[in-house]
Structure formats: structure tokens, C-alpha cells
Enzyme design. Structure first.
Site, mmCIF file in Angstrom:
data_model
loop_
_atom_site.group_PDB
_atom_site.id
_atom_site.type_symbol
_atom_site.label_atom_id
_atom_site.label_comp_id
_atom_site.label_asym_id
_atom_site.label_seq_id
_atom_site.Cartn_x
_atom_site.Cartn_y
_atom_site.Cartn_z
ATOM 1 N N HIS A 193 0.897 -1.249 0.378
ATOM 2 C CA HIS A 193 -0.190 -0.032 0.114
ATOM 3 C C HIS A 193 0.845 1.094 0.164
ATOM 4 O O HIS A 193 1.730 1.378 0.462
ATOM 5 C CB HIS A 193 -1.104 0.195 0.816
ATOM 6 C CG HIS A 193 -0.151 -0.248 2.167
ATOM 7 N ND1 HIS A 193 -0.004 1.172 2.998
ATOM 8 C CD2 HIS A 193 -0.512 -0.756 3.171
ATOM 9 C CE1 HIS A 193 0.419 1.323 4.177
ATOM 10 N NE2 HIS A 193 0.558 0.060 4.327
ATOM 11 N N ASP A 250 -0.885 4.532 0.974
ATOM 12 C CA ASP A 250 -0.781 5.353 1.979
ATOM 13 C C ASP A 250 -0.104 5.461 2.979
ATOM 14 O O ASP A 250 0.079 3.989 3.570
ATOM 15 C CB ASP A 250 -2.502 4.974 2.099
ATOM 16 C CG ASP A 250 -3.021 3.708 2.435
ATOM 17 O OD1 ASP A 250 -2.585 2.722 1.646
ATOM 18 O OD2 ASP A 250 -3.433 3.590 3.219
ATOM 19 N N ASP A 261 6.499 1.454 6.902
ATOM 20 C CA ASP A 261 4.666 0.821 6.293
ATOM 21 C C ASP A 261 4.568 1.494 5.357
ATOM 22 O O ASP A 261 4.030 2.764 6.007
ATOM 23 C CB ASP A 261 4.270 0.452 7.779
ATOM 24 C CG ASP A 261 2.261 0.720 8.370
ATOM 25 O OD1 ASP A 261 2.189 -0.387 6.636
ATOM 26 O OD2 ASP A 261 1.924 1.255 8.555
ATOM 27 N N GLU A 319 -5.078 0.998 3.056
ATOM 28 C CA GLU A 319 -5.234 -0.059 3.186
ATOM 29 C C GLU A 319 -5.090 0.251 4.703
ATOM 30 O O GLU A 319 -5.705 -0.574 5.729
ATOM 31 C CB GLU A 319 -3.023 -0.631 2.913
ATOM 32 C CG GLU A 319 -3.294 -2.070 4.042
ATOM 33 C CD GLU A 319 -3.432 -2.047 4.788
ATOM 34 O OE1 GLU A 319 -3.508 -2.775 6.216
ATOM 35 O OE2 GLU A 319 -2.371 -0.989 5.653
ATOM 36 N N GLU A 320 -4.942 1.623 5.444
ATOM 37 C CA GLU A 320 -4.428 2.034 6.625
ATOM 38 C C GLU A 320 -6.086 2.035 6.530
ATOM 39 O O GLU A 320 -6.503 2.406 8.066
ATOM 40 C CB GLU A 320 -4.007 3.207 7.217
ATOM 41 C CG GLU A 320 -2.868 3.292 6.348
ATOM 42 C CD GLU A 320 -2.109 2.078 7.789
ATOM 43 O OE1 GLU A 320 -2.544 1.981 8.427
ATOM 44 O OE2 GLU A 320 -0.455 1.971 7.665
ATOM 45 N N GLU A 326 4.023 -6.175 4.233
ATOM 46 C CA GLU A 326 4.300 -4.937 5.499
ATOM 47 C C GLU A 326 5.233 -5.422 6.655
ATOM 48 O O GLU A 326 6.130 -6.750 6.832
ATOM 49 C CB GLU A 326 2.573 -5.898 6.220
ATOM 50 C CG GLU A 326 1.343 -4.848 5.731
ATOM 51 C CD GLU A 326 1.280 -3.664 5.585
ATOM 52 O OE1 GLU A 326 1.923 -2.854 5.990
ATOM 53 O OE2 GLU A 326 -0.358 -3.322 5.208
ATOM 54 N N HIS A 379 3.185 3.751 12.451
ATOM 55 C CA HIS A 379 2.031 4.656 13.344
ATOM 56 C C HIS A 379 2.960 5.441 14.073
ATOM 57 O O HIS A 379 2.353 6.132 14.744
ATOM 58 C CB HIS A 379 1.320 3.310 13.996
ATOM 59 C CG HIS A 379 0.496 2.833 12.750
ATOM 60 N ND1 HIS A 379 -0.723 3.065 12.739
ATOM 61 C CD2 HIS A 379 1.058 2.457 11.659
ATOM 62 C CE1 HIS A 379 -1.397 2.136 11.497
ATOM 63 N NE2 HIS A 379 -0.377 1.708 10.637
#
Lengths: 429, 429
Positions: free
Chosen positions: A101, A103, A134, A168-169, A192, A392
Site C-alpha cells: 500500500h 497510503d 509502513d 490499506e490504513e 508489511e 504508526h
């Protein structure tokens, strides 16, 4: 075969700065939700350079928006394209989806970062920035794997389908859109941030909100009211008991080192409006883990039934039942047989590059792998170079050497899974 | 003496519409914090009509702002005047302060009211509107008491000092300012909404905020974090234990019908920022009741000591102690001897008007009586016509007949406490 592997190792060794530059370009573009365009443009440029068949589209249409697995706070994906680049094989080989992903989650409070959150600065072999771990570092591993094969002039039998997806998030509508667009393969890898561990199983998760009711009164005569805060304490305690009960029944050996395989996290609480009033409403919000082999529906039902039993613990809930809502994001769990050939292939490649057996675990969080497995029926493994702990978080980084190791392991996996085309080798000789 | 009482009863009976009109004028002016001016203008007009000595001033000055009992969110009281009107006696009599606050709490969400919150509509003998019960109805009782004495041409020995103060709802800086301006008396009555009960003791209260800390983590690996929500449950439980301990030691018979004489109310809770993150901070806000004979300082110290002991219950608090803050409003507790002559006088007047003994209790909330007692050294009783249950609530109302009953009881109390001047009676004859 050994020769090809050596060529790839060498190519990756000689092209480190190229890979790092690509990652830096990607990290300096803050591809937060709704702003994925410029990062995707870099991906498109790279796919063109690699000579891939390119497909770019903005997810749309009632088939997507009405799909039972569609979850998104958005009603439009205009300016947020998905990108797919295909390395076509010569035929008769197994195909592989490489999904990542684009995003990234918001950087949060700038002051928690020691440098600009999108600096892509390198310090001591670590490249810093939101999205580095990530999972733009993982995406670069995928592109490096394809590029190394291409540059080493190795032709494959099966197709390699590289997917750079949005959303994805927020629950995976980018990957869902790519499945609905018809992309299928005999297997998939998602890089990931797993700390280079192999995750054949991925935990699903869904968000819930519980409203707990009380009865207002002046704080000086609080005995005339019923405190929603005190009632919420009972609810939280019972939710923690549900977590214990659910986890007690999990015997999967992949979870043997995990204190709570499928946690229920109470993440937010809010209630009351005045220090000297008895609060009549408390809302709690949380995340319920869903076991890899469990259905979302089963998890929901267990929670609902559990909360229905509250009235047995406290009569108050009989007349004032809590309200359970499922909202926001949701990740479908996913699983692949441990002895699936893609697992064996990936493990072998890992052994060859790292000279040690991989750690195999179940993921503690959801990924787009759930959708690929459950909706796309594509056996999917999650394996990537990023550092789980910093995803994150402020000062997110990726260890650059891991990005190249992952690229090599994935390249070798592609060679073995999609098979090297003899036609090509012959024509080269 | 009996004659005077009969005259007053008659005058009040014949002037009901006058009293109701005054209350309607006052209620239709929303005298919320900062907007007291127009209501005070009505009071000034009435005081002039009654021929009182008038003092109007905007509280100010370092003596007020630096006073240890000063509590207010405001830094200026410009346009928020206090008003005092004095009915001078002929001398040698006991003086009496009649204190009422002009400020009202906000009406809240309009949709919870069946009519305009400042309508002053009368339905079935009840006058509706924010401030009707708390406490403009009580203030009108005071003015009616003075007016009836005046109109019946009764002269008093002692002074009657009527005070219409601002800021009671935010901690009493209006009454504090009137004390600092030098207003003193041998006794005081505050007609807060007591349901016609007599409160010789008033509970104090103060607001607190407790910050409870955790350690953040991803919800999928919540065991790597420490939930501030779970820790806050321990803190709340312990605060409730403190409430139990404090109340177990209260043996005052005035509290015999009160389930929790001095409650600690947890009014608000808030924590966490994301459903799938472990929350690292929860704040709880509440109101701590202070017993009538207890000092604010003692209450604060008990709470602080209690929270210090948290580390004995959970090691976490040793390295991560909670933070206790006192903020916002505070009401000083107050008390008058049960056999004080003002108590006896008020009880007798009550008996004479109502033909039944009054209910005598301790107030479950703070009033400006605490400041009058503690700072002004003025023995103070809280007694008023408003309905306790509707104060601060939507559809607040006052029973009109109670307003006149309270006026009569207070008028008779004035006659007895301040004494009727013989000089006057003689000159009339």
C-alpha cells in the site's frame, strides 16, 4: 539456477544507491489519505522504466461501494489512483501478486519527531520518515526484486503482478478494488513491516463503539443518579473477560510466544459533561481482534452475546442496555496453509539469503492479505523488511540493509515460484 | 407584633401580581455570566422604588483578585455589577443580610426545553424559566419581604442589607467582593432553592482533575502497552473508597436521611485517541464534597494522601503517579449553631406561617453562605422557595405560592430579628 541467484545478489549489491534514492523520493511525498497521487506518479514512472504493463485507475463504481467487504470513510477516490504493473511471463508458470500500500498514516504531532516527518534522512543505516517502514520500504523491496530480475535478463514463465494500492490504513478498499478489477494470481506476498518474520496468518480486526447509559443528577446528590462512568467500568471488565475467554480457546502454535493472540483493545473513553453532574452517557471505542481462521461475523456475534449478558451481572442493564456499534475500519483475517508451496518457496529463499531459518508467526494486526485470501481466494503471505515497533509512531524508520535482504529473498522466491523460462535461458546462451 | 404579622400577610395576599410581574421581568433577562447588567438594572429600579440606600459597583482590585478564597474563571467584572440596597434601621437592633445571586447557569440545549428557556410563562401555578428557582424567585421573596414591611409602615431597629450578587455559580466572587467592601451583619439568610427546608449547614465543594498515565502501543499488541483506561478504573475505585471512608466518619444527625452526606462525584472521563491504540492518558474530573465543619484544605489533603497510596495497590503508580489538580469552581462550606438565635427566629416564623415545623437539613451543595460564614464571620442560614430538583435542569420552574410563603416567613423573621422600632409605632399612633 544458482547462477541466477548469484547474479541477483550482485546486482542488488551494486545498485544500493538506486534503491535508496527511490525510497527517499517516495518518503518525501506525504501520501496520506487523499494525497496518494504524487507518490503513485513515482511508482508509475518506475514501472514504465521497468517496462511493465501499466494499469492506473481511480477505484469507483457500485460494485466496489456496495461490496460486503467495502469499508472506507470515503465516498470518492478521485485523485487517489491504484497502480498495477505487470511483468508478463512467457507462459505456463505460476503467477504472483506483489502487493503494497502507498497510503501512510498521518504523522501526528510534529513536535514528537526529531526531524521533519517526511525528511527521508539517513542516520546509521536507518532511513527516517512517515511511511518508511509502513510500507514504502517494503514496496521498494518489491520493485528492486523485479528490477534485479529484469536487469539480470532473467525471463519468467509466470506473471508477476505488482500492485501499489491506496486505502490499506482505512480498511483495504484499494486492494478490494484491484480484486474486483479482476487481478488474480496463484499466490501473493505483502511486504508489511514484519521485522523479516514470515506471517502465514493474519489477524483480522474491527472497530466497535459501546454506549453505556446512566441517569443524570447533581453531584452533591449523586445517589439520586446512576453514574455511566461506574457502569462503564463493569462493561470494560466484562469485555476484558471476553478477551480472556476468546484467547483461552486459541491453541495455534504460531501464537505460542504471543501473550494475547487476539486482543480486544479499549482505545478511547469519553463521558460526562460537568465535574459536578452525574454522567448519563459514556462511550468506549475499541478494536476487536479476529482470529485468522475466524469469521468477522462470528467475532461480532460473540461480542453482542457477551454484552447481552450484562443484565445478569447488573440489573441496571436490563432496562438500560448498552448499545453496540461497529464503525470505522475493519480488516478481514487471512490464512495460508503452513505447508503451502508458496510458504516452502519463501522459507527456502529466506534460508538461502540469511543462512538461518525464518521466524514464522501470526500477525498481530490486519493487512490487505485478508481481502486477497477471503475475497480473491489468493493464498497470501505477509513478509517484509520494516520494523514493526515503529509503524504508526513518531520517528518511524527502516533499516536499509533489511530492505535489500527482503528484495533478494523476494526475487529468489519469484524465480522459484514463477519459474525461469528455459526459452529465455536458451536464447541467452 | 401579631398585628404587624397580620398586616404583612394581608399585604402579600393583595400584591401577588406585583411580585409575579417582578419575577417575570427578572427571568426574561438571561443573566448568564457576563450578562448580569440588565437584571441588576431591574433590581436597582426596585431598590429605588423601595427607597433603599443603594450601592452599585463592579468588583475589582487586587484585594479581591489575590484573596485566598477568590475563585473565578474571569479576570474582570466590568459590566457585571453587584447591587446592595440597605433599609436603614432606627438603631440598636440586630442587622440582617439578605443575599441572593443574580447570575444563572446556561440554559443548555434549547431542544430540551418545552418553551423558550427565558419565557417566564406561568402554567398551573408554576413560573418557568432558567433562574426562576435558582434563584430569582428567592430574590423576589427577599424584595417582597422588604416591600411588605415598608408598605405596612413598620420601622425596624436593625439594618436590612439586601445584596444582589454576581458569580455565585462560579465560586462566589460577587459575595466575596461584598464582604471585602465591608458589608457585615449579625446574621444572613440566603434563599437558595431548598424546597422550603432550612439548611443551617452547607456542604462545600471543590473540583478536581486527576490525570492517569499509561504507555501507548498498537492495539494488536496491547500487552506491550499499559492501558491508562484500565489504570483509571483502579483510581476511580479508590476515589469511591475514599468517599466511603470520609462519609463513614460523619455522624451529624442533619445528614441522617442522606445516603451519602458528602459525595465525591466523578463527573467526566476522557482518554485515548484511537480505537486501536493503547491509551496513554486518561483524565477524570469531579467534585469533592466538603463537610460543613471541615476545611477545604483538609479535604484537599485527604484526597492527595489517598491518591499517594495508589502505589501500594499497583506498582505502576510508583513510577507513574497520577497528577491531582484543583481547578474551576470551589464553594466554601458553612455552618451556624443549631441553637443560634437566628435559627430559632426563622423556625418560629416558619411555624407561624406554615403551621408545621420546618425540615432542617444540611445542604448537599455549596452556596455563598460558606463565604459569608468563613470570611465574613456572619452566621448564615440557607432557606428558600425554589425547587431543588429543577435547579440547573431544563424546564426549571418555581411554585409561585412558595415564593410568597417564603417572603412572609422572611418578613416575619426580619421583624423579630431586627426588632420593630417603638419610635415608629409611637409616631404612627
Amino acid at each position: 539456477m544458482k547462477d541466477n541467484n548469484q547474479k541477483i545478489k550482485l546486482w542488488l549489491k551494486n545498485n544500493q544507491s538506486k534503491g535508496i534514492r527511490l525510497l527517499q523520493k517516495l518518503v518525501t511525498e506525504p501520501s496520506k489519505q487523499g494525497c496518494e497521487g504524487t507518490s503513485q506518479a513515482i511508482i508509475v514512472e518506475k514501472c514504465r522504466e521497468l517496462g511493465l504493463e501499466i494499469d492506473i485507475w481511480e477505484p469507483n463504481g457500485s460494485k466496489l461501494f456496495n461490496h460486503p467487504y467495502f469499508v472506507s470513510p470515503r465516498t470518492s477516490f478521485i485523485d487517489s489512483p491504484n497502480v498495477v504493473g505487470i511483468l508478463k511471463g512467457t507462459g505456463n508458470g505460476r503467477s504472483l501478486i506483489l502487493n503494497g500500500h502507498i497510503d501512510v498514516v498521518p504523522e501526528g504531532d510534529d513536535s514528537n519527531w526529531t526531524a521533519d516527518p517526511f525528511s527521508a534522512k539517513i542516520i546509521d543505516g536507518k532511513l527516517y520518515g512517515r511511511g518508511s517502514t509502513d510500507m514504502k520500504g517494503g514496496n521498494v523491496s518489491l520493485l528492486l526484486a523485479i528490477e534485479s530480475i529484469k536487469e539480470c535478463e532473467i525471463k519468467l514463465k509466470g506473471d508477476v503482478i505488482f500492485q501499489s494500492v491506496i486505502e490499506e490504513e482505512s480498511g483495504g478498499s484499494g486492494t478490494l478494488a484491484s480484486i474486483l478489477r479482476g487481478y488474480k494470481a496463484d499466490g501473493a506476498i505483502i511486504p508489511e513491516p514484519t521485522n523479516m518474520k514470515i506471517f502465514p496468518k493474519q489477524q483480522g480486526s474491527l472497530w466497535f463503539k459501546v454506549s453505556v447509559y446512566g441517569r443524570s443528577a447533581h453531584g452533591g446528590t449523586r445517589y439520586e443518579g446512576v453514574s455511566a462512568i461506574e457502569k462503564s467500568m463493569i462493561v470494560i471488565k466484562e469485555i476484558l473477560k471476553l478477551e480472556m475467554t476468546r484467547n483461552a480457546s486459541i491453541s495455534d502454535s504460531l501464537y505460542k510466544n504471543t501473550p494475547i493472540p487476539v486482543p480486544i483493545n479499549i482505545g478511547k473513553i469519553s463521558g460526562g459533561s460537568w465535574p459536578s453532574s452525574v454522567p448519563d452517557l459514556v462511550t468506549i471505542e475499541g478494536r476487536m481482534g479476529v482470529a485468522p481462521d475466524e469469521s468477522i461475523e462470528n467475532a461480532k456475534e460473540e461480542m453482542l452475546k457477551w454484552l447481552d449478558k450484562l443484565e445478569e451481572i447488573d440489573q441496571w442493564f436490563k432496562k438500560h442496555p448498552v448499545k453496540l456499534e461497529w464503525f470505522g475500519a475493519r480488516w478481514v483475517p487471512g490464512t495460508i496453509d503452513l505447508d503451502h508451496d508458496l510458504m516452502t518457496t519463501l522459507k527456502h529463499s529466506y534460508m538461502e539469503v540469511k543462512n538461518e531459518p525464518p521466524i514464522i508467526e501470526a500477525s498481530p494486526w490486519g493487512t490487505d492479505g485478508g481481502l486477497l485470501s477471503a475475497v480473491g481466494n489468493i493464498p497470501t503471505i505477509v513478509f517484509g523488511p520494516g520494523t514493526t515497533e515503529v509503524a504508526h509512531y513518531p520517528n518511524e524508520y527502516i533499516e536499509i540493509n533489511r530492505m535489500f535482504e527482503a528484495a533478494e529473498i523476494i526475487a529468489l522466491t519469484i524465480l522459484s515460484w514463477c519459474e525461469v523460462s528455459e526459452v529465455q535461458v536458451d536464447s541467452l546462451n
